[in-house]
Design an enzyme around this catalytic site. Structure first.
Site, PDB file in Angstrom:
ATOM      1  N   PRO A  24      37.884  35.339  45.169  1.00 32.29           N
ATOM      2  CA  PRO A  24      38.875  36.193  45.827  1.00 32.29           C
ATOM      3  C   PRO A  24      40.265  35.608  45.655  1.00 32.29           C
ATOM      4  O   PRO A  24      40.473  34.416  45.897  1.00 32.29           O
ATOM      5  CB  PRO A  24      38.433  36.186  47.293  1.00 32.29           C
ATOM      6  CG  PRO A  24      37.625  34.950  47.442  1.00 32.29           C
ATOM      7  CD  PRO A  24      36.968  34.691  46.123  1.00 32.29           C
ATOM      8  N   MET A  25      41.211  36.435  45.230  1.00 25.94           N
ATOM      9  CA  MET A  25      42.598  35.988  45.055  1.00 25.94           C
ATOM     10  C   MET A  25      43.518  37.008  45.697  1.00 25.94           C
ATOM     11  O   MET A  25      43.440  38.203  45.404  1.00 25.94           O
ATOM     12  CB  MET A  25      42.929  35.820  43.566  1.00 25.94           C
ATOM     13  CG  MET A  25      42.201  34.673  42.890  1.00 25.94           C
ATOM     14  SD  MET A  25      42.591  34.515  41.126  1.00 25.94           S
ATOM     15  CE  MET A  25      41.546  35.830  40.454  1.00 25.94           C
ATOM     16  N   CYS A 109      41.186  27.708  51.346  1.00 26.24           N
ATOM     17  CA  CYS A 109      42.595  28.043  51.148  1.00 26.24           C
ATOM     18  C   CYS A 109      43.491  26.861  51.530  1.00 26.24           C
ATOM     19  O   CYS A 109      43.397  26.343  52.642  1.00 26.24           O
ATOM     20  CB  CYS A 109      42.966  29.274  51.969  1.00 26.24           C
ATOM     21  SG  CYS A 109      44.689  29.790  51.723  1.00 26.24           S
ATOM     22  N   ASP A 216      39.215  24.952  37.086  1.00 22.94           N
ATOM     23  CA  ASP A 216      39.509  24.699  35.670  1.00 22.94           C
ATOM     24  C   ASP A 216      38.529  25.380  34.721  1.00 22.94           C
ATOM     25  O   ASP A 216      38.158  24.815  33.683  1.00 22.94           O
ATOM     26  CB  ASP A 216      39.557  23.197  35.381  1.00 22.94           C
ATOM     27  CG  ASP A 216      40.698  22.506  36.107  1.00 22.94           C
ATOM     28  OD1 ASP A 216      41.564  23.217  36.651  1.00 22.94           O
ATOM     29  OD2 ASP A 216      40.720  21.254  36.138  1.00 22.94           O
TER      30      ASP A 216
END
Length: 379
Positions: A24-25, A109, A216
């Protein structure tokens, strides 16, 4: 890449052949973007972070953000909360209103407005409060058969690692999977993810509990390398898919042992960008949708020798017709550039984590910080 390197990923009753989760972004993983990614390959596709308070109080923006496509399955929602009672009430609402099939809890977060309230990556330090939140979610989701997962970081900083304790607490509480972004909150998105922490977490938890690695993954080769290096059961992809949703097609091929599709030409990238714009307009309305796609354009065009004037005009595009006009100015035969590979999106620099006063004094303190719950969704 001649053989599968990971089994299908099962989260509760749901299974996908490709062991991949879209992270989720905020401002990115809306319904339009999720559809675009789902069209590329199989996986779990998680919506933007939703606050438990925003859900319980039926905030109109929150309810717009949890809109799912009719054919979206399983429907995955990420929930944020710091108060076990509010989180429990939000999960009950999800179950009663059939708003999602899978819930992920945000404990990763690193944004100051979240950590200063004791939320996100700050929260697992408070073991008993973390346990109470996870149990509230799992218990309230159980009757509806909704699996609950958690996503977390290594810890607050190098002096305060929390992931092994938090992983065990979550496992004992009955979660269906644990995901680890292999950075501390202090690192934010800078530096290099420590994949060895994912391996340690995999070894630390029961073999039957899926452990997912994050950090990454900018190519299919990165995903295969993470699984090989850590033994994790799947990968979580965030920034790596910005401006390249076809990464999920690459991942599907790689995990199935098939050759990867050829990298897209500039013409194919432009067609995907246009498709993205159309989907955003369908879900958000023409005005908001076309404005929202602007932030994606630099990611799509990264590395391509597109002139500064065209880039500038695309960054101010105001309609699909104007977008078509500008995309027609590009050379569709340009090959995908090598320097478009690698990190994308926010990276920034490490920094001190903003925490509530006296947060580090007692890790066993289960009290909820005053004013901890965010009343708006989206991170």
């Amino acid at each position: 890449m001649t053989s599968r390197v990971a089994a299908p990923l099962r989260i509760g009753p749901y299974q996908v052949d490709t062991p991949v989760v879209l992270a989720p972004m905020a401002g990115i993983t809306n319904a339009g973007f999720r559809r675009l990614c789902r069209e590329q390959g199989a996986g779990f596709y998680v919506c933007e972070m939703i606050t438990s308070r925003g859900l319980v109080e039926r905030n109109p923006l929150t309810f717009r953000m949890i809109a799912m496509d009719p054919d979206e399955h399983p429907r995955s929602m990420q929930l944020y909360g710091v108060d076990p009672a509010t989180v429990g009430a939000a999960v009950r609402m999800v179950a009663e209103l059939d708003l999602a099939d899978h819930l992920d809890l945000n404990f990763g977060c690193p944004v100051p407005k979240v950590t200063r309230r004791g939320g996100g990556a700050a929260l697992p330090y408070k073991r008993r409060l973390f346990e109470a939140i996870v149990k509230a979610a799992v218990d309230n989701a159980a009757d509806a058969g909704i699996p609950v997962t958690v996503k977390m970081r290594i810890g607050i900083d190098d002096e305060h690692h929390t992931y092994l304790d938090a992983g065990r607490i979550a496992a004992d509480a009955g979660v269906a999977a644990v995901a680890l972004h292999a950075r501390t909150a202090a690192q934010r998105y800078s530096g290099t993810a420590d994949w060895s922490a994912i391996a340690r977490l995999r070894d630390h938890l029961p073999a039957e509990l899926p452990v997912l690695g994050n950090g990454d993954i900018f190519s299919a080769a990165d995903a295969l390398a993470m699984v090989a290096a850590t033994g994790c059961d799947g990968v979580v992809v965030g920034r790596g898919c910005l401006g390249r949703p076809w990464l999920f097609g690459d991942l599907e091929a790689a995990f199935a042992g098939r050759p990867l599709p050829a990298p897209p030409t500039l013409g194919e990238v432009a067609a995907t960008l246009r498709r993205h714009a159309v989907l955003l307009c369908e879900h958000m309305g023409d005005h908001k949708g076309i404005r929202d796609v602007r932030k994606h354009i630099a990611w799509y065009l990264k590395g391509f020798p597109v002139g500064p004037e065209v880039r500038q005009r695309l960054g101010l595009v105001s309609s699909i017709d104007e977008l078509d006009e500008l995309l027609a100015m590009l050379d569709p035969g340009q090959e995908f550039p090598a320097d478009a590979e690698g990190p994308r999106g926010r990276q920034g620099s490490p920094g001190r984590v903003v925490l509530p006063e006296h947060w580090l004094d007692d890790p066993e303190d289960a009290s909820v910080p005053l004013g901890a719950e965010l009343d708006h969704s989206g991170g």
